[in-house]
Design a protein around this motif. Structure first.
Motif, PDB file in Angstrom:
ATOM      1  N   THR A 157       0.833  -1.206   0.000  1.00  0.00           N
ATOM      2  CA  THR A 157       0.000   0.000   0.000  1.00  0.00           C
ATOM      3  C   THR A 157       0.865   1.253   0.000  1.00  0.00           C
ATOM      4  O   THR A 157       0.529   2.245  -0.661  1.00  0.00           O
ATOM      5  CB  THR A 157      -0.951  -0.010   1.211  1.00  0.00           C
ATOM      6  N   LEU A 203      -8.271   3.686   0.557  1.00  0.00           N
ATOM      7  CA  LEU A 203      -7.101   2.827   0.381  1.00  0.00           C
ATOM      8  C   LEU A 203      -6.504   2.424   1.727  1.00  0.00           C
ATOM      9  O   LEU A 203      -6.279   1.237   1.999  1.00  0.00           O
ATOM     10  CB  LEU A 203      -6.043   3.552  -0.461  1.00  0.00           C
ATOM     11  N   TRP A 204      -6.276   3.413   2.578  1.00  0.00           N
ATOM     12  CA  TRP A 204      -5.600   3.122   3.840  1.00  0.00           C
ATOM     13  C   TRP A 204      -6.516   2.434   4.853  1.00  0.00           C
ATOM     14  O   TRP A 204      -6.054   1.590   5.633  1.00  0.00           O
ATOM     15  CB  TRP A 204      -4.950   4.393   4.390  1.00  0.00           C
ATOM     16  N   CYS A 229      -8.818   0.316   3.945  1.00  0.00           N
ATOM     17  CA  CYS A 229      -8.829  -1.051   3.419  1.00  0.00           C
ATOM     18  C   CYS A 229      -7.559  -1.789   3.831  1.00  0.00           C
ATOM     19  O   CYS A 229      -7.609  -2.936   4.269  1.00  0.00           O
ATOM     20  CB  CYS A 229      -8.975  -1.028   1.898  1.00  0.00           C
ATOM     21  N   ALA A 230      -6.416  -1.133   3.716  1.00  0.00           N
ATOM     22  CA  ALA A 230      -5.151  -1.762   4.102  1.00  0.00           C
ATOM     23  C   ALA A 230      -5.152  -2.136   5.586  1.00  0.00           C
ATOM     24  O   ALA A 230      -4.712  -3.227   5.960  1.00  0.00           O
ATOM     25  CB  ALA A 230      -3.993  -0.835   3.782  1.00  0.00           C
ATOM     26  N   ASP A 273      -2.946  -5.529   3.378  1.00  0.00           N
ATOM     27  CA  ASP A 273      -2.075  -4.744   2.516  1.00  0.00           C
ATOM     28  C   ASP A 273      -2.223  -5.115   1.038  1.00  0.00           C
ATOM     29  O   ASP A 273      -2.348  -4.244   0.177  1.00  0.00           O
ATOM     30  CB  ASP A 273      -0.633  -4.966   2.987  1.00  0.00           C
ATOM     31  N   ALA A 314      -5.649  -4.094  -0.581  1.00  0.00           N
ATOM     32  CA  ALA A 314      -5.713  -2.641  -0.766  1.00  0.00           C
ATOM     33  C   ALA A 314      -4.827  -2.204  -1.931  1.00  0.00           C
ATOM     34  O   ALA A 314      -5.243  -1.413  -2.777  1.00  0.00           O
ATOM     35  CB  ALA A 314      -5.284  -1.931   0.519  1.00  0.00           C
ATOM     36  N   LEU A 317     -12.592  -0.356  -2.563  1.00  0.00           N
ATOM     37  CA  LEU A 317     -11.743  -0.133  -1.390  1.00  0.00           C
ATOM     38  C   LEU A 317     -12.585   0.234  -0.176  1.00  0.00           C
ATOM     39  O   LEU A 317     -12.365  -0.291   0.928  1.00  0.00           O
ATOM     40  CB  LEU A 317     -10.734   0.989  -1.674  1.00  0.00           C
ATOM     41  N   ALA A 367     -13.030  -2.031   3.176  1.00  0.00           N
ATOM     42  CA  ALA A 367     -12.706  -1.474   4.484  1.00  0.00           C
ATOM     43  C   ALA A 367     -13.875  -1.633   5.451  1.00  0.00           C
ATOM     44  O   ALA A 367     -13.687  -2.053   6.591  1.00  0.00           O
ATOM     45  CB  ALA A 367     -12.332   0.007   4.352  1.00  0.00           C
TER      46      ALA A 367
END
Length: 129
Positions: A6, A65-66, A68-69, A74, A77, A116, A120
């Motif tokens: 990510t 994105l973050w 989801c990561a 990782d 995402a 995403l 999440a």
């Protein structure tokens, strides 16, 4: 927790954004559009719209994105982020040449961002049970 994929994807997206910024500056020079003016020939306006729309999309993309990561992993995402990146690149290249051809890239990037966000939320809901 390491989020290497990510993190690299974030660097790649910022690279795309720097390219888009460069294109705006280059278009300003080419068409002699002095700041703060934002009007000019259609070729300039297309470049400016790619920049503006990408900034608008990044407001949804980066948090999704973050999140989801953090909540689903990782690699998932980064994979969905890569789809977003490809969609944004397709959008930009198509829009630069012909505004009517931008839809495919736009839809790919929008669906990736929504993916995403949904991933999440799915990851987060496991904690709330």
């Amino acid at each position: 927790m390491q989020l290497l994929w990510t993190s690299w994807l974030t660097v790649a997206v910022l690279g795309l954004y720097l390219w888009i910024i460069y294109k705006v500056g280059n278009a300003r020079a080419t068409f002699q559009i002095k700041a703060p003016a934002v009007d000019g020939p259609p070729e300039f306006l297309r470049v400016l719209r790619v920049h503006a729309n990408t900034v608008e999309q990044m407001v949804l993309f980066f948090p999704a994105l973050w999140l989801c990561a953090l909540w689903t992993g990782d690699k998932l995402a980064a994979a969905l982020g890569l789809v977003w990146l490809v969609g944004r690149f397709m959008y930009a290249v198509a829009y630069y040449s012909d505004a009517s051809k931008r839809s495919m890239g736009f839809m790919i990037s929008l669906l990736a961002a929504l993916g995403l966000l949904l991933a999440a939320m799915t990851g987060m809901s496991g904690v709330l049970k």
